[in-house]
Scaffold this motif. Sequence first.
Motif: not given
Ligand SMILES: [Mg+2]
Length: 233
Positions: A41, A83, A160-161
């Motif tokens: 991140t 995220e 992000d994820e």
């Molecule tokens: Mg992360």
Amino acid sequence: MLDIRNVDTAYGSVPMLRGLELAVRPGELVCLLGPNGAGKTTTFMTICGIVRARRGAVHVMGNDIAKIGTENLAGLGVGVVPEGRRLFPGLSVLENIRLGYDAVSNHGDQFDKQLDRMCELFPRIRERLKQAAGTLSGGEQAMVALARALVGNPKFVVMDEPSLGLSPKLISEYFGITAEIHRRGTTILLIEQNAEMGLKIADRAYVLVKGKVAQEGPAKDLAASRVTAGLYL
Ligand SMILES: [Mg+2]
Ligand SMILES: Nc1ncnc2c1ncn2[C@@H]1O[C@H](COP(=O)(O)OP(=O)(O)O)[C@@H](O)[C@H]1O
């Protein structure tokens, strides 16, 4: 599309990224893997210009992010999926997607057409356009966050994820859509902990460990590599 060269970052006096080198070329789907706390991140924030590089430089679409600033990324053709999705829960699905469009264009005349494209890509969104985003299921929210990133027709998308917290069935649907977007010509940096799924759809991958690239190469090679298998799969 992206060139991260010799970048160090720190939180206060605590070093995080150390000499990070990462590049994404036009047309690629690159996966950035790594365990919790590896700095994935932080890398995302550095690409977006939210975390500043203390050494080295980050170029996005050929521009130094330190000079252009976060607010100009969308206009350069960069879409982001942060995220945790970061939707506005009290705004409708339509309004959330509209924000992604307005960040790119102030003409507004293509919005209906673009929205239609998003509904075709994510059929479940169409019947929920008027619903508050916060009332959607996790899977639906993930789709809305992706639609918000894609509605402005970006050339390059950084995620992000995005699959975090989704059921196995939804994860596989989500990765299928990501692969389809890539096939249609969008360049993607996919930040993931799910190495098995990420390596299936990526061209190349990097493994980040404690703020450093521990491994990189063609996704096929990393999937076969014992180091990757031992650590992450
Ligand atoms: Mg992360
Ligand atoms: N704003 C912050 N201030 C201080 N430390 C932070 C901050 N954000 C992240 N960190 C620390 O940096 C490290 C990497 O975090 P992060 O980039 O979120 O990792 P990942 O996304 O790979 O899980 C972690 O040890 C985390 O606690």
